[in-house]
Structure formats: structure tokens, C-alpha cells
Design a protein around this motif. Structure first.
Motif, mmCIF file in Angstrom:
data_model
loop_
_atom_site.group_PDB
_atom_site.id
_atom_site.type_symbol
_atom_site.label_atom_id
_atom_site.label_comp_id
_atom_site.label_asym_id
_atom_site.label_seq_id
_atom_site.Cartn_x
_atom_site.Cartn_y
_atom_site.Cartn_z
ATOM 1 N N GLN A 65 0.831 -1.200 0.000
ATOM 2 C CA GLN A 65 0.000 0.000 0.000
ATOM 3 C C GLN A 65 0.869 1.255 0.000
ATOM 4 N N GLY A 66 1.932 1.231 0.797
ATOM 5 C CA GLY A 66 2.831 2.375 0.823
ATOM 6 C C GLY A 66 3.417 2.672 -0.545
ATOM 7 N N TRP A 67 3.825 1.633 -1.243
ATOM 8 C CA TRP A 67 4.401 1.848 -2.571
ATOM 9 C C TRP A 67 3.340 2.187 -3.610
ATOM 10 N N ALA A 68 2.165 1.634 -3.490
ATOM 11 C CA ALA A 68 1.084 1.998 -4.406
ATOM 12 C C ALA A 68 0.744 3.482 -4.296
ATOM 13 N N GLU A 69 0.788 4.016 -3.070
ATOM 14 C CA GLU A 69 0.484 5.430 -2.863
ATOM 15 C C GLU A 69 1.617 6.333 -3.330
ATOM 16 N N SER A 70 2.837 5.838 -3.305
ATOM 17 C CA SER A 70 3.990 6.652 -3.722
ATOM 18 C C SER A 70 4.201 6.629 -5.224
ATOM 19 N N LEU A 71 3.898 5.497 -5.847
ATOM 20 C CA LEU A 71 4.160 5.358 -7.285
ATOM 21 C C LEU A 71 2.985 5.876 -8.109
ATOM 22 N N THR A 72 2.749 7.165 -7.991
ATOM 23 C CA THR A 72 1.774 7.846 -8.832
ATOM 24 C C THR A 72 2.518 8.909 -9.633
ATOM 25 N N GLU A 73 1.930 9.329 -10.725
ATOM 26 C CA GLU A 73 2.590 10.335 -11.560
ATOM 27 C C GLU A 73 2.842 11.618 -10.784
ATOM 28 N N ASP A 74 1.863 12.031 -9.985
ATOM 29 C CA ASP A 74 2.020 13.272 -9.216
ATOM 30 C C ASP A 74 3.153 13.162 -8.200
ATOM 31 N N GLN A 75 3.203 12.061 -7.463
ATOM 32 C CA GLN A 75 4.230 11.895 -6.438
ATOM 33 C C GLN A 75 5.626 11.787 -7.052
#
Length: 352
Positions: A65-75
Motif C-alpha cells: 500500500q505504501g508503494w502503491a500510494e507513492s508510485l503515482t505520476e504526481d508523487q
């Protein structure tokens, strides 16, 4: 391969990981190449859990979950906006990874590839199933990564720079062995919390997350608290209680029983609540199921101590104590720009 292509590939990987952020994965038909990779990744998670008893479904899901939330285009764009990757001369960067918590070496892996370099990975035997599969997904969604990702169990050869994480003992070996290469060598560190006695109930509950997540095995887990003279531990133990079921997990329970027996036979003073022990100790690294505590007389003196001992400390959890503090409950939710040991990995990779 341009930076935007690399960002796009990791964004797709993040989208893929969103399906595995709960104990039971939930398939999303909009994820690219899911028919090829979804069931296979479920199997890798099963293997990871079977191979390492500390990698429970809950902890695997939390890490993903932590990586899913970090690996976004915006982040990713927010993280990388201040850097210029156009002049990067691609190098082969070796990474020696720890294995204490799931995907603990992923940030180094991401940093090397997002910078335009190739990566040579030597994994810990404790965490060897997840990352190679994710690397295959990356190569599938962005063929430009093919030939740039290598895993090895052998002695490292043919590399230009190295990022290595290990104990203080292995770090001395790394420093000698890699003395002629550009390197980041990470040693043992632990995290602490500074309590004043004025914390809210919400903050104390959040502190329990910093202590118990991953069974306290991570360098970002709080292993020690600093408290004022006369501190009342009632609020602390009340906040820890929601984690009481952890004692039903046999690996944790075995460590609790063993460490409790050692303390009792050694006639150490300690307090315990049936699943957590606290012991007065000047050390930073506490055993599993134990949190050390140390009294302070004045915050100014404590700040000076924390500054002096900075190389032993990964995170300081506090509220209004020091500039670099981390809010309660956030140690295991770092941002992409929260670098381990305060060493900026991207700066390093841009200069090799």
C-alpha cells in the motif's frame, strides 16, 4: 528511454500494486497486463509469507500500500522536479539489500532506474520473492528496462557504484571492499520518540503503529522513548493495548518469552503488559517485544544528545521538539524524498 517513460512505467507498477493493498487482493480489470501478472504475483506473495514468518499478509499488504500510494505520476514528478537527468551517463549500480521488512530495498531500486542507470541487485535471502517479479512487470510495460535490471546471488562484479545496507559489522566489510567505488554504505540505525507527557490520545495511539508495525524490525520503527522525570506510563500502555493480539503470533511470542526470561533471570527492572516490555536502557537498539526508555531533565540537553547521536538514529518522532522530527504514526509511511540515513540517493546517482 526518457524520464517521462520511466515515470510512466513506475506509475503503471503503482497501479498494479493497488490490487494487493488488502489482505485479500482485489483484481482490477483496468490494470495493464493483469491477465499475465496478477495470479503470479499472488503466488509470489504466498511464497514470501511461507519463506519468512515475519512477512505476514497484513505486513505485506501494508508495504505494498505504501508503494502503491507513492508510485503515482504526481508523487514521482513532485519528487524529481528539481533534478536534471538529461546529462546522466548511464552506469551499472549495484545494490546490496537488507531483508528485515518487505521490499525494504525498493527505494534504492527505484532511484537507480528512475535516474537512468542500470541496476545489479543482490537481495537478502529473507526477501527474495517479490522484487524480481515486479521487475518483470516493469520490463513488460516498458521494454526499455530490458537489459537494465539484473539479479545475482553471486559475488558482485562489473559495476560502477554501489549502495549497500547492512549491520555495523558488514558495513566495515563493505567500506573496505568497495573503497575504490562511489558508494552509499548504510549501517544500523534505530528510531526514537520524544514524549513530554502532553501528547494527545490520538498521538499515543499513532505511536503504537510506529512501535509495532513490522514487529519493530525496521530501522524506522521506534525502539526507544525519551521521557521526562516522573512520567506516568499509564497513557503509554493504554495506547499500546490495541496491538495486544500480536502476542498470538508465534514468532513474536517466542521472542517476547525469551527476552522476558532473560530480563527476569538478570533481575533487570522492567514493566510489561503481557505483550510488550519497557526497560530503562541507554541503548537505542532494543530486542523484539521491548522498548527502551531513558529519562531526560531538559529538552535542550536532549536535543544536544540527539544531535550528537545522529548517526545512530533514523527517525525522531516528536511534536514541536526538533526541526527534522516526524509526526506520530508516520515512521513507516515515508515520502519518496525521505532518504534513509539522510543521504540523498538521487544526488549521489547524478554525480557518479
Amino acid at each position: 528511454m526518457k524520464l517521462h517513460q520511466r515515470i510512466n512505467a513506475f506509475t503503471k507498477l503503482g497501479h498494479f500494486l493497488t490490487q494487493f493493498t488488502t489482505v485479500e487482493p482485489v483484481k482490477n480489470e483496468t490494470v495493464d497486463y493483469n491477465d499475465i501478472f496478477f495470479d503470479g504475483f499472488k503466488h509470489q506473495l504466498k511464497l514470501a509469507k511461507e519463506h519468512n514468518g515475519w512477512f505476514t499478509q497484513k505486513n505485506l499488504a501494508f508495504a505494498l500500500q505504501g508503494w502503491a500510494e507513492s508510485l503515482t505520476e504526481d508523487q514521482l514528478n513532485l519528487w524529481l522536479k528539481e533534478y536534471d537527468f538529461d546529462q546522466v551517463s548511464p552506469q551499472q549500480v549495484a545494490i546490496i539489500m537488507a531483508g528485515n521488512i518487505p521490499l525494504v530495498g525498493f527505494h534504492d531500486f527505484l532511484s537507480v532506474l528512475i535516474s537512468g542507470h542500470a541496476v545489479l541487485v543482490k537481495q537478502s535471502s529473507n526477501d527474495k520473492h517479490i522484487l524480481p517479479y515486479l521487475a518483470k512487470y516493469l520490463e513488460y510495460v516498458e521494454p526499455g528496462f530490458k537489459g537494465k535490471i539484473t539479479f545475482t546471488e553471486s559475488k558482485l562484479t562489473d559495476f560502477d557504484a554501489v549502495i549497500a545496507t547492512g549491520s555495523n559489522n558488514t558495513a566495515r566489510y563493505f567500506e573496505y571492499y568497495f573503497k575504490d567505488k562511489p558508494s552509499i554504505i548504510r549501517k544500523n540505525r534505530n528510531s526514537v520518540a520524544v514524549l513530554t507527557g502532553n501528547e494527545t490520545e490520538e498521538q499515543m495511539l499513532a505511536l503504537s503503529e510506529d512501535i509495532f508495525r513490522y514487529y519493530g524490525l525496521g530501522c524506522r520503527n521506534v525502539s526507544k522513548i525519551f521521557i521526562p522525570k516522573g512520567y506516568n506510563f499509564d497513557a503509554f500502555f493504554n495506547a499500546m493495548y490495541p496491538w495486544n493480539d500480536i502476542i498470538n503470533e508465534h514468532k513474536y511470542a517466542n521472542n517476547y518469552d525469551y527476552n522476558k526470561a532473560v530480563y527476569l533471570m538478570s533481575e533487570f527492572d522492567m514493566l510489561e503488559n503481557g505483550f510488550l516490555m519497557i526497560k530503562e536502557d541507554e541503548s537505542y537498539s532494543s530486542p523484539i517485544a521491548t522498548v527502551f526508555y531513558e529519562y531526560y531533565d531538559a529538552l535542550d540537553a536532549l536535543k544536544e544528545k540527539l544531535n550528537t547521536d545522529a548517526e545512530d538514529i533514523q527517525c525522531v518522532v516528536a511534536d514541536g521538539i526538533i526541526d527534522s522530527e516526524i509526526p506520530f504514526g508516520k515512521t513507516q509511511k515515508p515520502e519518496l524524498w525521505d532518504y534513509a540515513d539522510a543521504m540523498n540517493t538521487i544526488d549521489f546517482l547524478l554525480k557518479i
